[in-house]
Design a protein around this motif. Structure first.
Motif, PDB file in Angstrom:
ATOM      1  N   TYR A 108       6.136   6.425   2.492  1.00 15.12           N
ATOM      2  CA  TYR A 108       4.814   6.354   3.137  1.00 15.12           C
ATOM      3  C   TYR A 108       4.087   5.175   2.489  1.00 15.12           C
ATOM      4  CZ  TYR A 108       0.579   8.044   5.483  1.00 15.12           C
ATOM      5  OH  TYR A 108      -0.543   8.164   6.281  1.00 15.12           O
ATOM      6  N   ALA A 109       4.531   3.977   2.873  1.00 13.73           N
ATOM      7  CA  ALA A 109       4.038   2.749   2.260  1.00 13.73           C
ATOM      8  C   ALA A 109       4.221   1.607   3.243  1.00 13.73           C
ATOM      9  CB  ALA A 109       4.813   2.456   0.978  1.00 13.73           C
ATOM     10  N   ASN A 110       3.440   0.543   3.037  1.00 14.05           N
ATOM     11  CA  ASN A 110       3.643  -0.650   3.866  1.00 14.05           C
ATOM     12  C   ASN A 110       3.575  -1.903   3.024  1.00 14.05           C
ATOM     13  OD1 ASN A 110       0.934  -2.184   4.192  1.00 14.05           O
ATOM     14  ND2 ASN A 110       0.304  -0.054   4.549  1.00 14.05           N
TER      15      ASN A 110
ATOM     16  N   SER B  75      -7.406  -1.137  10.844  1.00 13.76           N
ATOM     17  CA  SER B  75      -6.265  -2.037  10.670  1.00 13.76           C
ATOM     18  C   SER B  75      -6.049  -2.897  11.919  1.00 13.76           C
ATOM     19  CB  SER B  75      -5.014  -1.211  10.366  1.00 13.76           C
ATOM     20  OG  SER B  75      -3.860  -2.001  10.489  1.00 13.76           O
TER      21      SER B  75
ATOM     22  N   TRP C  29      -5.355  -9.759   9.101  1.00 13.92           N
ATOM     23  CA  TRP C  29      -4.237  -8.902   8.683  1.00 13.92           C
ATOM     24  C   TRP C  29      -3.049  -9.372   9.512  1.00 13.92           C
ATOM     25  CZ3 TRP C  29      -5.313  -3.120   7.321  1.00 13.92           C
ATOM     26  CH2 TRP C  29      -4.175  -2.523   6.784  1.00 13.92           C
TER      27      TRP C  29
ATOM     28  N   MET D  91      -4.818   5.606  -1.802  1.00 12.26           N
ATOM     29  CA  MET D  91      -3.772   4.578  -1.878  1.00 12.26           C
ATOM     30  C   MET D  91      -3.626   4.001  -3.276  1.00 12.26           C
ATOM     31  SD  MET D  91      -4.485   2.151   1.373  1.00 12.26           S
ATOM     32  CE  MET D  91      -3.765   2.433   2.977  1.00 12.26           C
TER      33      MET D  91
ATOM     34  N   MET E 231       0.855  -1.196   0.000  1.00 12.93           N
ATOM     35  CA  MET E 231       0.000   0.000   0.000  1.00 12.93           C
ATOM     36  C   MET E 231       0.882   1.235   0.000  1.00 12.93           C
ATOM     37  SD  MET E 231      -2.695  -1.032   2.996  1.00 12.93           S
ATOM     38  CE  MET E 231      -3.074  -2.774   3.256  1.00 12.93           C
TER      39      MET E 231
ATOM     40  N   ILE F 248       2.108  -6.232   9.195  1.00 10.57           N
ATOM     41  CA  ILE F 248       2.204  -4.921   8.540  1.00 10.57           C
ATOM     42  C   ILE F 248       3.584  -4.361   8.858  1.00 10.57           C
ATOM     43  CG2 ILE F 248       0.985  -3.784  10.473  1.00 10.57           C
ATOM     44  CD1 ILE F 248      -0.002  -1.704   8.359  1.00 10.57           C
TER      45      ILE F 248
ATOM     46  N   ARG G 225       6.334  -1.135   7.811  1.00 10.82           N
ATOM     47  CA  ARG G 225       6.631   0.129   7.128  1.00 10.82           C
ATOM     48  C   ARG G 225       7.808  -0.090   6.190  1.00 10.82           C
ATOM     49  NH1 ARG G 225       3.469   3.167   6.279  1.00 10.82           N
ATOM     50  NH2 ARG G 225       3.001   4.356   8.149  1.00 10.82           N
TER      51      ARG G 225
ATOM     52  N   LEU H 100      -8.372   4.875   4.127  1.00 13.51           N
ATOM     53  CA  LEU H 100      -7.422   5.567   3.235  1.00 13.51           C
ATOM     54  C   LEU H 100      -7.495   5.060   1.791  1.00 13.51           C
ATOM     55  CD1 LEU H 100      -4.108   5.814   5.349  1.00 13.51           C
ATOM     56  CD2 LEU H 100      -5.454   7.728   4.445  1.00 13.51           C
TER      57      LEU H 100
ATOM     58  N   VAL I 258       0.659   5.276   0.117  1.00 13.00           N
ATOM     59  CA  VAL I 258      -0.310   6.308   0.503  1.00 13.00           C
ATOM     60  C   VAL I 258       0.101   7.652  -0.109  1.00 13.00           C
ATOM     61  CG1 VAL I 258      -1.446   7.447   2.448  1.00 13.00           C
ATOM     62  CG2 VAL I 258      -0.638   5.082   2.696  1.00 13.00           C
TER      63      VAL I 258
ATOM     64  N   GLU J 288      -8.368   4.687  10.091  1.00 12.52           N
ATOM     65  CA  GLU J 288      -7.515   3.694   9.424  1.00 12.52           C
ATOM     66  C   GLU J 288      -6.802   2.810  10.468  1.00 12.52           C
ATOM     67  OE1 GLU J 288      -7.113   3.343   6.081  1.00 12.52           O
ATOM     68  OE2 GLU J 288      -5.486   1.878   6.122  1.00 12.52           O
ATOM     69  N   LYS J 289      -6.271   3.453  11.495  1.00  8.62           N
ATOM     70  CA  LYS J 289      -5.548   2.709  12.531  1.00  8.62           C
ATOM     71  C   LYS J 289      -6.482   1.733  13.240  1.00  8.62           C
ATOM     72  CE  LYS J 289      -2.375   3.387  16.383  1.00  8.62           C
ATOM     73  NZ  LYS J 289      -1.550   4.356  17.117  1.00  8.62           N
TER      74      LYS J 289
HETATM   75  O1  LIG Z   1       0.387   3.966   7.250  1.00  9.25           O
HETATM   76  C1  LIG Z   1       0.123   3.158   6.339  1.00  9.25           C
HETATM   77  O2  LIG Z   1       0.952   2.371   5.881  1.00  9.25           O
HETATM   78  C2  LIG Z   1      -1.279   3.125   5.760  1.00  9.25           C
HETATM   79  C3  LIG Z   1      -2.257   2.448   6.603  1.00  9.25           C
HETATM   80  C4  LIG Z   1      -2.293   1.013   6.697  1.00  9.25           C
HETATM   81  C5  LIG Z   1      -2.608   0.680   7.959  1.00  9.25           C
HETATM   82  C6  LIG Z   1      -2.615   1.830   8.734  1.00  9.25           C
HETATM   83  O3  LIG Z   1      -2.855   1.946   9.940  1.00  9.25           O
HETATM   84  O4  LIG Z   1      -2.282   2.894   7.964  1.00  9.25           O
END
Ligand SMILES: O=C(O)C[C@H]1C=CC(=O)O1
Length: 96
Positions: free
Chosen positions: A50-52, A31, A40, A77, A7, A43, A45, A73, A9, A27-28
């Motif tokens: 600004y991606a995961n 998730s 999920w 994205m 993802m 995750i 970073r 989001l 952003v 979003e938080k």
């Molecule tokens: O920050 C991000 O990577 C984007 C998004 C995905 C989960 C989350 O909490 O934020």
């Protein structure tokens, strides 16, 4: 079924800060609820972006689609999905 999802952003520069903060809070929560459910799995970073990278464990493509399009989001994205399967050389007992 396991999926690797990237993802990226892209928040618009003119998005009001209060609106951005509200979306990020939703979003938080979204998730973290999915992480607690086990759907999920991971995750991470991507350093300096600004991606995961995420790993999802879901029933099928339709469930993944529902989850991803429900991301607060989502409209900001770029999402790249890669289906995963067990590697024949894996020594793990399961697919975790
Ligand atoms: O920050 C991000 O990577 C984007 C998004 C995905 C989960 C989350 O909490 O934020």
């Amino acid at each position: 079924m396991l999926f690797h999802v990237r993802m990226d952003v892209h928040l618009p520069r003119d998005l009001p800060p209060e609106e951005a903060a509200e979306i990020l809070a939703r979003e938080k929560a979204y998730s973290q609820a999915l992480q607690h459910s086990g759907k999920w799995r991971h995750i991470w970073r991507l350093a300096g972006e600004y991606a995961n990278f995420s790993i999802f464990d879901v029933q099928d493509n339709a469930e993944l689609h529902e989850i991803l399009t429900g991301l607060p989001l989502f409209r900001f994205m770029k999402i790249t999905v890669t289906p995963l399967l067990r590697h024949p050389s894996s020594i793990r007992e399961d697919d975790s």
